[in-house]
Design a protein around this motif. Structure first.
Motif, PDB file in Angstrom:
ATOM      1  N   VAL A 168       0.853  -1.189   0.000  1.00  0.00           N
ATOM      2  CA  VAL A 168       0.000   0.000   0.000  1.00  0.00           C
ATOM      3  C   VAL A 168       0.889   1.239   0.000  1.00  0.00           C
ATOM      4  CG1 VAL A 168      -1.766   1.308   1.225  1.00  0.00           C
ATOM      5  CG2 VAL A 168      -1.836  -1.193   1.250  1.00  0.00           C
ATOM      6  N   GLU A 169       0.721   2.076  -1.023  1.00  0.00           N
ATOM      7  CA  GLU A 169       1.486   3.317  -1.107  1.00  0.00           C
ATOM      8  C   GLU A 169       0.711   4.465  -0.465  1.00  0.00           C
ATOM      9  OE1 GLU A 169       2.039   1.213  -5.187  1.00  0.00           O
ATOM     10  OE2 GLU A 169       0.421   1.638  -3.768  1.00  0.00           O
ATOM     11  N   SER A 170       1.445   5.434   0.029  1.00  0.00           N
ATOM     12  CA  SER A 170       0.844   6.645   0.562  1.00  0.00           C
ATOM     13  C   SER A 170       1.854   7.782   0.449  1.00  0.00           C
ATOM     14  CB  SER A 170       0.420   6.449   2.022  1.00  0.00           C
ATOM     15  OG  SER A 170       1.543   6.146   2.827  1.00  0.00           O
ATOM     16  N   GLY A 225      10.151  22.319  -7.156  1.00  0.00           N
ATOM     17  CA  GLY A 225      11.159  22.598  -6.152  1.00  0.00           C
ATOM     18  C   GLY A 225      10.825  22.046  -4.782  1.00  0.00           C
ATOM     19  N   GLY A 226       9.590  21.606  -4.609  1.00  0.00           N
ATOM     20  CA  GLY A 226       9.157  21.071  -3.325  1.00  0.00           C
ATOM     21  C   GLY A 226       9.563  19.621  -3.127  1.00  0.00           C
ATOM     22  N   SER A 227       9.103  19.073  -2.008  1.00  0.00           N
ATOM     23  CA  SER A 227       9.457  17.712  -1.623  1.00  0.00           C
ATOM     24  C   SER A 227       8.224  16.917  -1.220  1.00  0.00           C
ATOM     25  CB  SER A 227      10.439  17.726  -0.440  1.00  0.00           C
ATOM     26  OG  SER A 227      11.643  18.374  -0.775  1.00  0.00           O
ATOM     27  N   LEU A 228       8.318  15.622  -1.409  1.00  0.00           N
ATOM     28  CA  LEU A 228       7.324  14.666  -0.918  1.00  0.00           C
ATOM     29  C   LEU A 228       8.054  13.411  -0.478  1.00  0.00           C
ATOM     30  CD1 LEU A 228       4.436  14.807  -3.575  1.00  0.00           C
ATOM     31  CD2 LEU A 228       4.283  15.552  -1.196  1.00  0.00           C
ATOM     32  N   ARG A 229       7.458  12.708   0.469  1.00  0.00           N
ATOM     33  CA  ARG A 229       7.999  11.420   0.894  1.00  0.00           C
ATOM     34  C   ARG A 229       6.922  10.368   0.711  1.00  0.00           C
ATOM     35  NH1 ARG A 229       9.204   8.804   6.745  1.00  0.00           N
ATOM     36  NH2 ARG A 229      11.119   7.661   6.270  1.00  0.00           N
ATOM     37  N   LEU A 230       7.173   9.438  -0.182  1.00  0.00           N
ATOM     38  CA  LEU A 230       6.244   8.341  -0.408  1.00  0.00           C
ATOM     39  C   LEU A 230       6.601   7.173   0.503  1.00  0.00           C
ATOM     40  CD1 LEU A 230       6.007   8.299  -4.306  1.00  0.00           C
ATOM     41  CD2 LEU A 230       4.765   9.724  -2.658  1.00  0.00           C
ATOM     42  N   SER A 231       5.570   6.487   0.957  1.00  0.00           N
ATOM     43  CA  SER A 231       5.755   5.294   1.771  1.00  0.00           C
ATOM     44  C   SER A 231       5.091   4.103   1.088  1.00  0.00           C
ATOM     45  CB  SER A 231       5.151   5.473   3.162  1.00  0.00           C
ATOM     46  OG  SER A 231       5.796   6.512   3.863  1.00  0.00           O
ATOM     47  N   CYS A 232       5.701   2.954   1.242  1.00  0.00           N
ATOM     48  CA  CYS A 232       5.139   1.695   0.751  1.00  0.00           C
ATOM     49  C   CYS A 232       5.122   0.742   1.940  1.00  0.00           C
ATOM     50  CB  CYS A 232       5.991   1.151  -0.381  1.00  0.00           C
ATOM     51  SG  CYS A 232       5.526  -0.488  -0.969  1.00  0.00           S
ATOM     52  N   SER A 233       3.939   0.428   2.409  1.00  0.00           N
ATOM     53  CA  SER A 233       3.790  -0.466   3.554  1.00  0.00           C
ATOM     54  C   SER A 233       3.426  -1.853   3.075  1.00  0.00           C
ATOM     55  CB  SER A 233       2.705   0.065   4.494  1.00  0.00           C
ATOM     56  OG  SER A 233       3.075   1.329   5.008  1.00  0.00           O
ATOM     57  N   ALA A 234       4.086  -2.857   3.648  1.00  0.00           N
ATOM     58  CA  ALA A 234       3.887  -4.230   3.204  1.00  0.00           C
ATOM     59  C   ALA A 234       3.313  -5.088   4.310  1.00  0.00           C
ATOM     60  CB  ALA A 234       5.213  -4.815   2.735  1.00  0.00           C
ATOM     61  N   SER A 235       2.525  -6.053   3.917  1.00  0.00           N
ATOM     62  CA  SER A 235       2.021  -7.059   4.851  1.00  0.00           C
ATOM     63  C   SER A 235       2.082  -8.400   4.140  1.00  0.00           C
ATOM     64  CB  SER A 235       0.596  -6.739   5.282  1.00  0.00           C
ATOM     65  OG  SER A 235      -0.275  -6.715   4.179  1.00  0.00           O
ATOM     66  N   SER A 251      14.816   4.153   0.481  1.00  0.00           N
ATOM     67  CA  SER A 251      15.311   3.538   1.706  1.00  0.00           C
ATOM     68  C   SER A 251      14.271   2.543   2.190  1.00  0.00           C
ATOM     69  CB  SER A 251      15.587   4.597   2.780  1.00  0.00           C
ATOM     70  OG  SER A 251      14.395   5.294   3.126  1.00  0.00           O
ATOM     71  N   ARG A 252      14.669   1.709   3.129  1.00  0.00           N
ATOM     72  CA  ARG A 252      13.710   0.735   3.673  1.00  0.00           C
ATOM     73  C   ARG A 252      13.982   0.502   5.143  1.00  0.00           C
ATOM     74  NH1 ARG A 252      14.109  -4.509   0.207  1.00  0.00           N
ATOM     75  NH2 ARG A 252      12.517  -5.270   1.676  1.00  0.00           N
ATOM     76  N   ASP A 253      12.932   0.111   5.843  1.00  0.00           N
ATOM     77  CA  ASP A 253      13.004  -0.269   7.250  1.00  0.00           C
ATOM     78  C   ASP A 253      12.307  -1.617   7.354  1.00  0.00           C
ATOM     79  OD1 ASP A 253      12.754  -0.648   9.969  1.00  0.00           O
ATOM     80  OD2 ASP A 253      12.287   1.448  10.387  1.00  0.00           O
ATOM     81  N   ASN A 254      13.081  -2.686   7.334  1.00  0.00           N
ATOM     82  CA  ASN A 254      12.482  -4.022   7.333  1.00  0.00           C
ATOM     83  C   ASN A 254      11.756  -4.329   8.642  1.00  0.00           C
ATOM     84  OD1 ASN A 254      13.197  -4.656   4.697  1.00  0.00           O
ATOM     85  ND2 ASN A 254      15.170  -5.536   5.307  1.00  0.00           N
ATOM     86  N   ALA A 255      12.173  -3.705   9.715  1.00  0.00           N
ATOM     87  CA  ALA A 255      11.486  -3.907  10.993  1.00  0.00           C
ATOM     88  C   ALA A 255      10.062  -3.361  10.953  1.00  0.00           C
ATOM     89  CB  ALA A 255      12.270  -3.247  12.111  1.00  0.00           C
ATOM     90  N   LYS A 256       9.864  -2.347  10.100  1.00  0.00           N
ATOM     91  CA  LYS A 256       8.538  -1.742   9.952  1.00  0.00           C
ATOM     92  C   LYS A 256       7.834  -2.194   8.680  1.00  0.00           C
ATOM     93  CE  LYS A 256       9.608   2.434  12.582  1.00  0.00           C
ATOM     94  NZ  LYS A 256       9.650   3.919  12.577  1.00  0.00           N
ATOM     95  N   ASN A 257       8.469  -3.098   7.930  1.00  0.00           N
ATOM     96  CA  ASN A 257       7.886  -3.570   6.662  1.00  0.00           C
ATOM     97  C   ASN A 257       7.546  -2.397   5.753  1.00  0.00           C
ATOM     98  OD1 ASN A 257       8.117  -6.182   7.514  1.00  0.00           O
ATOM     99  ND2 ASN A 257       5.933  -6.512   7.842  1.00  0.00           N
ATOM    100  N   ALA A 258       8.509  -1.497   5.588  1.00  0.00           N
ATOM    101  CA  ALA A 258       8.236  -0.293   4.815  1.00  0.00           C
ATOM    102  C   ALA A 258       9.419   0.086   3.940  1.00  0.00           C
ATOM    103  CB  ALA A 258       7.894   0.865   5.742  1.00  0.00           C
ATOM    104  N   VAL A 259       9.076   0.675   2.800  1.00  0.00           N
ATOM    105  CA  VAL A 259      10.058   1.263   1.889  1.00  0.00           C
ATOM    106  C   VAL A 259       9.619   2.691   1.623  1.00  0.00           C
ATOM    107  CG1 VAL A 259      11.022   1.211  -0.438  1.00  0.00           C
ATOM    108  CG2 VAL A 259      10.739  -0.906   0.823  1.00  0.00           C
ATOM    109  N   TYR A 260      10.590   3.583   1.495  1.00  0.00           N
ATOM    110  CA  TYR A 260      10.283   5.002   1.328  1.00  0.00           C
ATOM    111  C   TYR A 260      10.940   5.549   0.067  1.00  0.00           C
ATOM    112  CZ  TYR A 260       9.436   4.131   6.261  1.00  0.00           C
ATOM    113  OH  TYR A 260       8.996   3.595   7.446  1.00  0.00           O
TER     114      TYR A 260
END
Length: 124
Positions: free
Chosen positions: A5-7, A15-25, A71-80
């Protein structure tokens, strides 16, 4: 099976910024390479960035190098995907995808699991 699930998408000025998240289950997320892809209206889906299972190896589309960081945080099951210095040509639906392999492919058809996508719009 892995569910993604992306968000984090939205409308931003150039010129602005956004941070996308990908949550996995589902299955052990650290067993999957993950890619971010994007698709603009009337265009083919294209590679943006990939990250290895441990997060130690990353790859980027040339036009986003130096501006985007995966980047990713496997402990949180997420990629950014941190996107800075956004340009109007970055406007697209952004998707994350996963594949249970060692090789981080840049071809969308190589990936087995996909999220529903999140819209990123950059105004000039």
């Amino acid at each position: 099976q892995v569910q993604l699930v992306e968000s984090g998408g939205g409308l931003v000025q150039a010129g602005g910024s956004l941070r996308l998240s990908c949550s996995a289950s589902g299955r052990t997320f650290s067993n999957y390479v993950v890619g971010w892809f994007r698709q603009a209206p009337g265009q083919e889906r294209e590679f943006v960035a990939t990250i290895s299972r441990s997060g130690g190896i990353t790859d980027y589309k040339t036009s986003v190098k130096g501006r985007f960081t995966i980047s990713r945080d496997n402990a949180k099951n997420a990629v950014y995907l941190q996107m800075n210095s956004l340009k109007p040509e970055d406007t697209a639906v952004y998707y994350c995808a996963a594949k249970g392999t060692i090789v981080a492919y840049t071809v969308p058809t190589q990936y087995d699991y996909w999220g529903q996508g999140t819209q990123v719009s950059v105004s000039s």
